[in-house]
Motif scaffolding. Structure first.
Motif, PDB file in Angstrom:
ATOM      1  N   LEU B 199       0.898  -1.303   0.131  1.00  0.00           N
ATOM      2  CA  LEU B 199       0.337  -0.113   0.278  1.00  0.00           C
ATOM      3  C   LEU B 199       0.608   1.080  -0.208  1.00  0.00           C
ATOM      4  O   LEU B 199       0.227   2.191  -0.859  1.00  0.00           O
ATOM      5  N   ALA B 200       1.707   1.467   0.836  1.00  0.00           N
ATOM      6  CA  ALA B 200       2.459   2.048   0.858  1.00  0.00           C
ATOM      7  C   ALA B 200       3.530   2.737  -0.610  1.00  0.00           C
ATOM      8  O   ALA B 200       3.799   3.746  -1.467  1.00  0.00           O
ATOM      9  N   GLY B 201       3.910   1.503  -1.251  1.00  0.00           N
ATOM     10  CA  GLY B 201       4.454   1.703  -2.505  1.00  0.00           C
ATOM     11  C   GLY B 201       3.068   2.542  -3.252  1.00  0.00           C
ATOM     12  O   GLY B 201       3.831   3.056  -4.078  1.00  0.00           O
ATOM     13  N   ALA B 202       1.961   1.868  -3.493  1.00  0.00           N
ATOM     14  CA  ALA B 202       1.153   2.808  -4.506  1.00  0.00           C
ATOM     15  C   ALA B 202       0.844   3.594  -4.027  1.00  0.00           C
ATOM     16  O   ALA B 202       0.744   4.820  -4.808  1.00  0.00           O
ATOM     17  N   ALA B 203       0.555   4.324  -2.603  1.00  0.00           N
ATOM     18  CA  ALA B 203       0.546   5.529  -2.391  1.00  0.00           C
ATOM     19  C   ALA B 203       1.674   6.113  -2.897  1.00  0.00           C
ATOM     20  O   ALA B 203       2.394   7.497  -3.400  1.00  0.00           O
ATOM     21  N   GLY B 204       3.461   5.851  -3.063  1.00  0.00           N
ATOM     22  CA  GLY B 204       4.480   6.430  -3.285  1.00  0.00           C
ATOM     23  C   GLY B 204       4.479   7.038  -4.792  1.00  0.00           C
ATOM     24  O   GLY B 204       4.529   8.224  -5.293  1.00  0.00           O
ATOM     25  N   VAL B 205       3.772   5.836  -6.192  1.00  0.00           N
ATOM     26  CA  VAL B 205       3.456   6.258  -7.277  1.00  0.00           C
ATOM     27  C   VAL B 205       2.466   7.318  -7.516  1.00  0.00           C
ATOM     28  O   VAL B 205       2.350   8.301  -8.255  1.00  0.00           O
ATOM     29  N   LEU B 206       1.661   7.162  -6.799  1.00  0.00           N
ATOM     30  CA  LEU B 206       0.675   7.963  -7.188  1.00  0.00           C
ATOM     31  C   LEU B 206       1.041   9.449  -6.149  1.00  0.00           C
ATOM     32  O   LEU B 206       0.923  10.292  -7.669  1.00  0.00           O
ATOM     33  N   VAL B 207       1.566   9.186  -5.972  1.00  0.00           N
ATOM     34  CA  VAL B 207       1.845  10.876  -5.054  1.00  0.00           C
ATOM     35  C   VAL B 207       3.354  11.366  -6.483  1.00  0.00           C
ATOM     36  O   VAL B 207       2.525  12.780  -6.947  1.00  0.00           O
ATOM     37  N   GLY B 208       3.697  10.536  -7.125  1.00  0.00           N
ATOM     38  CA  GLY B 208       4.877  10.701  -8.254  1.00  0.00           C
ATOM     39  C   GLY B 208       4.263  11.537  -9.220  1.00  0.00           C
ATOM     40  O   GLY B 208       4.458  12.508 -10.047  1.00  0.00           O
ATOM     41  N   VAL B 209       2.690  10.626  -9.609  1.00  0.00           N
ATOM     42  CA  VAL B 209       2.272  11.036 -10.797  1.00  0.00           C
ATOM     43  C   VAL B 209       1.445  11.914 -10.092  1.00  0.00           C
ATOM     44  O   VAL B 209       1.233  12.853 -11.354  1.00  0.00           O
ATOM     45  N   TYR B 210       1.094  12.330  -9.532  1.00  0.00           N
ATOM     46  CA  TYR B 210       0.186  13.249  -8.737  1.00  0.00           C
ATOM     47  C   TYR B 210       0.839  15.559  -8.559  1.00  0.00           C
ATOM     48  O   TYR B 210       0.950  16.422  -9.245  1.00  0.00           O
TER      49      TYR B 210
END
Lengths: 378, 292
Positions: B199-210
């Protein structure tokens, strides 16, 4: 044992004393100290400047040097750390006996180097320390051995305010600035002093912030003609992107911290329209001096130079100009010659050193269109 | 009014990220009573893995998300195996200090390999903007919100409906008793770490995109805020982490929107102190009497 140590120490001191006996004029080369950020957080500025210095020195030595002598660089890394900056400055001024020092790059680091260079009475040329207080001490008296070749923050703030009013016809301005940096504070103060319209909104952020949506939403509702962001590209890039996404379409004004290819990557090309900032140097200039610099730089380092390389390059040539006018490699005489600099034509414009050791010069205002630079005013 | 709704939208997208991070904190705490301070750094690693997948391998958002989640799951299990398992019977403070050590280790290893500079995330989702009256919603904000909600439901399903979820709940209540019932406690704990880290990994990618910008120290501040969110919602509770994350996100945005952006962090941490003073079990937590 104790006796031995004492004798050795005495011997070292004696030796150290002796090596200083030779005067700078009788040496075979002219030594220039380079106190730059070769590693650490602001190393991208330091390394760009180091390359500018190296290119200038190489060119000068190929043409036979100065006063019949070659220039010799003593390059030390100050690791972007104020303690290191001070020790490098001491080493260069007292141990290496350089005639003059170039660097450091950032205003804070220049200030850390000043006590050492003042004590040794060696001139220090700051290529890019734009903070107003760099050349002044705490009592507002000029630092006798510090000079800069870039324009100051108060000047940047003034010209951006003037540009907003006269060329963009702005009556209402909003400011979004970094609460923790002296750079932003100086720029904000200068902008507010010269802008005669209303400042409708003034907000702050902290360096390393990534989410600006809340303040931008708030500022949008205030209604403004221009948005001024005195900051570095790291946050400014994100702010510009998020401002355009939030529907803020007014012109955005920045400062020299915008001048980086990273800004385009962070904000995205489509967000970078109607964005204006003052630049030290424009590679679009058609002057021969600039074009030669671009060609030679590309040949030597296989990349495009930025404003920092150009400022450092100018610092070396300004120094050489002073050495020639002083007709000496002696630090005191160079300092006097630097003080008398008038209408010196560099890559970054024509400059005169004023009584506060600032470079009085013109700035180029650059507009970004789809991320591409175009010069709109000089 | 439009401005208020716009701030709510801003707050929810920031809050979804905190919520995703808070879920990982809460799960690990629920099961072994350890505050995993390296959690924010796993999020940072996730962002870099996503960056590599998109920038260097030319993948789209969804495959990059899966790769980052898998990588982080493995990393989480590895950290648990190497750093936390040998200390399972040590004092809690020893485990906590180790967690802080792991967090620094990850930060500086990343600096060693990728350098300290900010990197710009390549654009994968076009920043298309939808308007609802005076409120603007960015396509990326919708992605973040929807993906967060899906992942939260998935997690709730795993914990409540699967056999592994049952084992997790059992271990969290009493690990010794669970062992007696034939549950493999080590595997269950590893699984929890894998899930939380994914889940943390997913959050990392989403933040990168955003936000379009990542750096090796990006995990520290959001990690702490997610911890506050987990405590706020009731640490150890999955719905609590969701609620806590969203509330902290909205609070932060409202404070910067209506007061000053300079005090937003102070307000978040003041909430932590207040919660700990007034209701230490959090918003959704029940006050349990400890049996002696």
């Amino acid at each position: 044992m104790k006796k031995l140590v004492v004798t050795m120490m005495a011997a070292t001191l004696l030796l150290a004393g002796c090596s200083g006996g030779k005067s700078k004029d009788s040496a075979e080369t002219i030594k220039i100290g380079v106190n730059l950020e070769q590693s650490g957080p602001v190393s991208s500025y330091g390394n760009a400047e180091l390359e500018g210095v190296q290119l200038a020195v190489e060119e000068i030595n190929e043409k036979g040097g100065v006063l019949g002598k070659k220039l010799e660089l003593v390059e030390l890394d100050n690791k972007s750390d104020t303690t290191e900056v001070a020790s490098v400055a001491t080493k260069l001024a007292s141990k290496e006996k350089v005639s003059a020092i170039i660097g450091p790059a950032t205003s804070g680091n220049v200030k850390a180097a000043i006590p050492a260079t003042n004590q040794a009475k060696v001139p220090l040329i700051a290529p890019s320390g734009t903070d107003d207080s760099v050349t002044m001490d705490n009592n507002d008296k000029v630092q006798p051995y510090v000079f800069r070749v870039c324009f100051q923050d108060s000047f940047q703030g003034e010209i951006m305010a003037a540009y907003a009013e006269n060329d963009l016809g702005a009556k209402k301005a909003a400011i979004l600035s970094d609460s923790s940096s002296d750079y932003a504070k100086g720029l904000t103060a200068a902008f507010k002093d010269s802008f005669t319209g209303d400042i409708v909104s003034e907000e702050n952020y902290q360096s390393k912030d990534t989410d600006f949506s809340a303040v931008l939403t708030k500022m949008k509702s205030k209604g403004m003609d221009v948005l001024f962001i005195p900051g570095y590209y790291e946050e400014a890039g994100l702010i510009v992107k998020q401002a355009r996404e939030a529907g803020i379409e007014v012109p955005i004004l920045g400062a020299d911290g915008f001048d980086s290819p990273e800004l385009v990557k962070l904000a995205g090309k489509s967000a970078l329209n109607k964005v204006y900032f003052p630049a030290h140097f424009s590679s679009l200039s058609e002057e021969k001096q600039v074009q030669d610099f671009l060609t030679n730089y590309k040949k030597k380092f296989d990349k495009e130079p930025n404003a920092f390389s150009a400022l450092a390059y100018d610092s070396v040539y300004l120094l050489v100009d002073a050495i020639e006018r002083a007709d000496s490699a002696d630090s005191e005489k160079i300092t006097e010659a630097l003080e008398a600099t008038e209408d010196y034509q560099g890559l970054t414009g024509k400059m005169t050193i004023d009584k506060d050791h600032n470079a009085v010069k013109t700035a180029t205002i650059v507009e970004l269109k789809e991320g591409e630079q175009t010069v709109v005013a000089e | 009014m439009d401005q208020f709704l716009q701030q709510v939208v801003n707050g929810l997208s920031l809050g979804s990220i905190y919520a995703l991070l808070a879920l990982g904190y809460t799960m690990v705490y629920g099961i072994i009573k350890l505050i995993n301070f390296a959690h924010g750094e796993i999020y940072m690693v996730g962002a870099y893995v996503g960056y590599t997948a998109i920038q260097n391998w030319g993948l789209g958002l969804i495959p990059a998300l899966f790769i980052a989640m898998t990588f982080c799951a493995v990393l989480g299990v590895l950290i648990e195996r190497v750093a936390y398992r040998p200390l399972r019977n040590a004092t809690r403070i020893a485990a906590l200090i180790t967690a802080i050590g792991v967090s620094f280790l990850l930060q500086y290893v990343m600096i060693l390999f990728m350098g300290p500079d900010v990197r710009t995330f390549p654009e994968t989702v076009p920043a298309k903007i939808f308007k609802f009256g005076g409120v603007q919603v960015n396509e990326q904000q919708i992605y973040i919100f929807v993906i967060s909600i899906i992942l939260m439901f998935l997690l709730q399903f795993i914990v409540k409906k699967t056999k592994m979820g049952k084992a997790m709940r059992a271990v969290s209540v009493d690990s010794d008793a669970a062992k007696l019932m034939g549950i493999n406690v080590d595997t269950t704990i590893s699984f929890t770490f894998a899930l939380g880290s994914a889940l943390a990994g997913a959050a990392g990618v989403l933040v990168g995109v955003y936000y379009n910008s990542i750096n090796p120290l990006m995990g520290a501040a959001p990690g702490l805020k997610a911890f506050v969110a987990a405590v706020f919602g009731g640490i150890g509770l999955i719905p609590g982490a969701m609620l806590g994350g969203l509330s902290i996100g909205v609070t932060e945005i409202m404070v910067s929107g209506y007061a000053s952006s300079l005090i937003k962090d102070a307000v978040v941490y003041a909430i932590l102190i207040l919660v700990l003073l007034i209701k230490p079990s959090g918003l959704l937590g029940k006050n349990k009497k400890e049996k002696v």
